[in-house]
Motif scaffolding. Sequence first.
Motif, PDB file in Angstrom:
ATOM      1  N   LEU A 160       0.835  -1.199   0.000  1.00 60.63           N
ATOM      2  CA  LEU A 160       0.000   0.000   0.000  1.00 60.63           C
ATOM      3  C   LEU A 160       0.874   1.254   0.000  1.00 60.63           C
ATOM      4  CD1 LEU A 160      -2.706   1.549   0.348  1.00 60.63           C
ATOM      5  CD2 LEU A 160      -2.399   1.276   2.825  1.00 60.63           C
ATOM      6  N   LEU A 161       1.944   1.247   0.791  1.00 64.32           N
ATOM      7  CA  LEU A 161       2.852   2.387   0.831  1.00 64.32           C
ATOM      8  C   LEU A 161       3.528   2.608  -0.517  1.00 64.32           C
ATOM      9  CD1 LEU A 161       4.596   2.003   4.327  1.00 64.32           C
ATOM     10  CD2 LEU A 161       2.442   3.125   3.733  1.00 64.32           C
ATOM     11  N   ILE A 162       3.822   1.519  -1.213  1.00 65.84           N
ATOM     12  CA  ILE A 162       4.411   1.633  -2.554  1.00 65.84           C
ATOM     13  C   ILE A 162       3.461   2.371  -3.491  1.00 65.84           C
ATOM     14  CG2 ILE A 162       5.045   0.298  -4.614  1.00 65.84           C
ATOM     15  CD1 ILE A 162       6.257  -1.806  -2.759  1.00 65.84           C
ATOM     16  N   LEU A 163       2.176   2.022  -3.431  1.00 62.87           N
ATOM     17  CA  LEU A 163       1.183   2.690  -4.282  1.00 62.87           C
ATOM     18  C   LEU A 163       1.064   4.167  -3.942  1.00 62.87           C
ATOM     19  CD1 LEU A 163      -1.637  -0.033  -4.306  1.00 62.87           C
ATOM     20  CD2 LEU A 163       0.124   0.396  -6.042  1.00 62.87           C
ATOM     21  N   MET A 185       3.390   6.062  -2.517  1.00 62.59           N
ATOM     22  CA  MET A 185       4.634   6.730  -2.912  1.00 62.59           C
ATOM     23  C   MET A 185       4.661   6.977  -4.408  1.00 62.59           C
ATOM     24  SD  MET A 185       7.706   5.118  -0.563  1.00 62.59           S
ATOM     25  CE  MET A 185       7.542   3.454  -1.222  1.00 62.59           C
ATOM     26  N   PHE A 186       4.181   6.011  -5.180  1.00 61.36           N
ATOM     27  CA  PHE A 186       4.172   6.148  -6.632  1.00 61.36           C
ATOM     28  C   PHE A 186       3.225   7.274  -7.059  1.00 61.36           C
ATOM     29  CE2 PHE A 186       2.800   4.971 -10.955  1.00 61.36           C
ATOM     30  CZ  PHE A 186       4.033   4.873 -11.568  1.00 61.36           C
ATOM     31  N   THR A 187       2.107   7.407  -6.365  1.00 67.09           N
ATOM     32  CA  THR A 187       1.160   8.491  -6.672  1.00 67.09           C
ATOM     33  C   THR A 187       1.781   9.846  -6.370  1.00 67.09           C
ATOM     34  OG1 THR A 187      -0.719   7.061  -6.167  1.00 67.09           O
ATOM     35  CG2 THR A 187      -1.118   9.434  -6.176  1.00 67.09           C
ATOM     36  N   GLY A 188       2.383   9.990  -5.197  1.00 70.97           N
ATOM     37  CA  GLY A 188       3.140  11.188  -4.873  1.00 70.97           C
ATOM     38  C   GLY A 188       2.301  12.383  -4.479  1.00 70.97           C
ATOM     39  N   ALA A 189       2.902  13.560  -4.646  1.00 72.17           N
ATOM     40  CA  ALA A 189       2.292  14.819  -4.203  1.00 72.17           C
ATOM     41  C   ALA A 189       1.686  15.555  -5.397  1.00 72.17           C
ATOM     42  CB  ALA A 189       3.337  15.667  -3.491  1.00 72.17           C
ATOM     43  N   ALA A 190       1.531  16.859  -5.269  1.00 75.54           N
ATOM     44  CA  ALA A 190       0.899  17.665  -6.315  1.00 75.54           C
ATOM     45  C   ALA A 190       1.950  18.286  -7.230  1.00 75.54           C
ATOM     46  CB  ALA A 190       0.048  18.763  -5.681  1.00 75.54           C
ATOM     47  N   PRO A 191       1.558  18.634  -8.465  1.00 73.76           N
ATOM     48  CA  PRO A 191       2.485  19.343  -9.359  1.00 73.76           C
ATOM     49  C   PRO A 191       2.844  20.709  -8.772  1.00 73.76           C
ATOM     50  CG  PRO A 191       0.599  18.480 -10.575  1.00 73.76           C
ATOM     51  CD  PRO A 191       0.285  18.312  -9.113  1.00 73.76           C
ATOM     52  N   GLY A 192       4.061  21.167  -9.071  1.00 72.34           N
ATOM     53  CA  GLY A 192       4.488  22.467  -8.571  1.00 72.34           C
ATOM     54  C   GLY A 192       4.766  22.473  -7.085  1.00 72.34           C
ATOM     55  N   SER A 193       4.945  21.275  -6.505  1.00 76.21           N
ATOM     56  CA  SER A 193       5.219  21.159  -5.073  1.00 76.21           C
ATOM     57  C   SER A 193       6.652  20.700  -4.870  1.00 76.21           C
ATOM     58  CB  SER A 193       4.256  20.158  -4.425  1.00 76.21           C
ATOM     59  OG  SER A 193       4.583  18.841  -4.810  1.00 76.21           O
ATOM     60  N   THR A 194       6.989  20.445  -3.612  1.00 75.84           N
ATOM     61  CA  THR A 194       8.322  19.926  -3.300  1.00 75.84           C
ATOM     62  C   THR A 194       8.337  18.402  -3.308  1.00 75.84           C
ATOM     63  OG1 THR A 194       7.795  20.019  -0.936  1.00 75.84           O
ATOM     64  CG2 THR A 194       8.890  21.937  -1.896  1.00 75.84           C
ATOM     65  N   GLY A 195       7.200  17.772  -3.602  1.00 75.09           N
ATOM     66  CA  GLY A 195       7.095  16.319  -3.602  1.00 75.09           C
ATOM     67  C   GLY A 195       7.331  15.710  -4.973  1.00 75.09           C
ATOM     68  N   GLY A 196       7.295  14.379  -5.013  1.00 79.25           N
ATOM     69  CA  GLY A 196       7.559  13.664  -6.259  1.00 79.25           C
ATOM     70  C   GLY A 196       6.415  12.757  -6.657  1.00 79.25           C
ATOM     71  N   GLY A 197       6.754  11.624  -7.293  1.00 81.10           N
ATOM     72  CA  GLY A 197       5.751  10.701  -7.778  1.00 81.10           C
ATOM     73  C   GLY A 197       5.197  11.131  -9.130  1.00 81.10           C
ATOM     74  N   ILE A 198       4.193  10.386  -9.624  1.00 76.89           N
ATOM     75  CA  ILE A 198       3.577  10.764 -10.897  1.00 76.89           C
ATOM     76  C   ILE A 198       2.692  11.985 -10.729  1.00 76.89           C
ATOM     77  CG2 ILE A 198       3.657   8.412 -11.804  1.00 76.89           C
ATOM     78  CD1 ILE A 198       0.632   8.217 -11.174  1.00 76.89           C
ATOM     79  N   LYS A 199       2.449  12.375  -9.504  1.00 78.82           N
ATOM     80  CA  LYS A 199       1.626  13.518  -9.100  1.00 78.82           C
ATOM     81  C   LYS A 199       0.157  13.110  -9.004  1.00 78.82           C
ATOM     82  CE  LYS A 199       5.098  16.393  -8.921  1.00 78.82           C
ATOM     83  NZ  LYS A 199       6.200  15.523  -9.303  1.00 78.82           N
ATOM     84  N   ILE A 200      -0.486  13.657  -8.011  1.00 76.52           N
ATOM     85  CA  ILE A 200      -1.851  13.271  -7.683  1.00 76.52           C
ATOM     86  C   ILE A 200      -2.840  13.659  -8.785  1.00 76.52           C
ATOM     87  CG2 ILE A 200      -2.419  15.389  -6.421  1.00 76.52           C
ATOM     88  CD1 ILE A 200      -3.836  13.511  -4.373  1.00 76.52           C
ATOM     89  N   THR A 201      -2.568  14.744  -9.496  1.00 75.03           N
ATOM     90  CA  THR A 201      -3.453  15.143 -10.590  1.00 75.03           C
ATOM     91  C   THR A 201      -3.402  14.132 -11.734  1.00 75.03           C
ATOM     92  OG1 THR A 201      -1.653  16.575 -11.328  1.00 75.03           O
ATOM     93  CG2 THR A 201      -3.450  17.620 -10.130  1.00 75.03           C
ATOM     94  N   THR A 202      -2.232  13.566 -11.964  1.00 75.49           N
ATOM     95  CA  THR A 202      -2.105  12.517 -12.982  1.00 75.49           C
ATOM     96  C   THR A 202      -2.946  11.306 -12.598  1.00 75.49           C
ATOM     97  OG1 THR A 202       0.159  13.229 -13.473  1.00 75.49           O
ATOM     98  CG2 THR A 202      -0.470  11.020 -14.180  1.00 75.49           C
TER      99      THR A 202
END
Length: 456
Positions: free
Chosen positions: A306-309, A311-328
């Motif tokens: 679950l944590l892998i999923l 982490m892969f989703t990540g944070a928002a675009p234009g943020s300090t986070g990563g991942g594919i981004k939540i909007t994606t």
Amino acid sequence: MIILKSKKISKNLLTPAKTLVIGFLFMITLGTILLSLPIASANGVRIPFLNALFSATSATCVTGLAVIDTGTQFSLFGQIVMIVLVQVGGIGFMTMATIIALALNKRISLRERLILQEALNHGTINGVVRLVKKVILYSLLVELAGALLLGLHFFFMQNLSLGRALYFGIFHSISLFNNAGFDLMGTVNGPFSGLAPFVADPFINMITMVLVFLGGVGFIVLSDLIEFPNTRKISLHSKVVLTATTILIVVGTVAIFAMEFNNPYTLKPLHAGGKFLASMFQSVTTRSGGVSTLDIGAFHESTQFLLILLMFTGAAPGSTGGGIKITTFVLLLGAVHAMIRGRNDVILFRKRIAKDVVYKAITLTLLSILLVIVFSMLLSITEHQDFLTILFESTSAFGTTGLSMGLTSQLTPLGKVWIICLMFFGRIGPLTLIYALTRLRKNEPFNYPEGRIIIG
């Protein structure tokens, strides 16, 4: 004339994507050189080059994975280098350069505005300089508030000296807001102890979650929220980010609470309130925060996946986070929903989403999956660990999350290289990297005849 022409061509070929890649590479190189100096080491012995490169990459890409403990292995100089890399990497080196240029009354050119648009994932160049000013202002205000609150807590509750407590507050506030996850707790509770000793501390938990959340929703959303009392409007982007983030935090909290409730190595020893707080903390920080109050390696495999999923989703675009981004992620769900309902368009909050944006989301997701798969396979060759541990490490590096099941400190030299590449690709973004490596895109002057293939 020939020389002038070649310079003009080379300048034109330096696209915004290439500029971002070169800028991040420069920051990593500079950080590696500084961290390799004897003065950066706590014992005065030069840190091995590969460890310095790994640390500089992790800091610049605001990941948080560490092969050496930040608090005990780096000197004050080394720690300052690390946190400066985190700050610049988090808000973007172009943002910092723009602020310096504005302070010197320098005009921001169209090309520089295009680079800022790419760096901040802004939809248009209109207002991008104004957004940069807001990024700096909001970052400083949030980090200052976090530093004061954490510093006072460390002073009164952890019995640290005032100077050390304030330093700890500043370091951790910057690290948490930029979703980096580096900490200095190794000097207090032992190397790689992290925030585990604070698992039942409501104050540290809440401040940490707020800082990670504010850094992860993005500066566009922060700007909308701060200006809402005056504008009474929230953009579609902010609505999607806030709604999806809230849902994922709630779902993650409930799922972790349920799956780890009776795990004697994680939640079971805690009281009911502590169980809920620890579950929420892990749900929030997994999105890209990089800190943990529980032993990730002790989680059930279902929770780890679950944590892998998340982490892969990540944070928002234009943020300090990563991942594919939540909007994606939301656009992918919207495309599936539209297909099931027989619609031609993806509709979010009664707004139709352009098809090219949906295609971009699909492309980004597939490229990201491909990156994680390829580097997981490479790590499975060089590292003697079970595949779930390797997949967790790969996803954490790509999502610039910084969580680990214990593999980071045991990585082979080649394994460190794979993780360095993943952290860099994850921070830059697969699409930006592709644009940087390919020629300028041109639209075809013609259309091909339509064809059909069978799906499903």
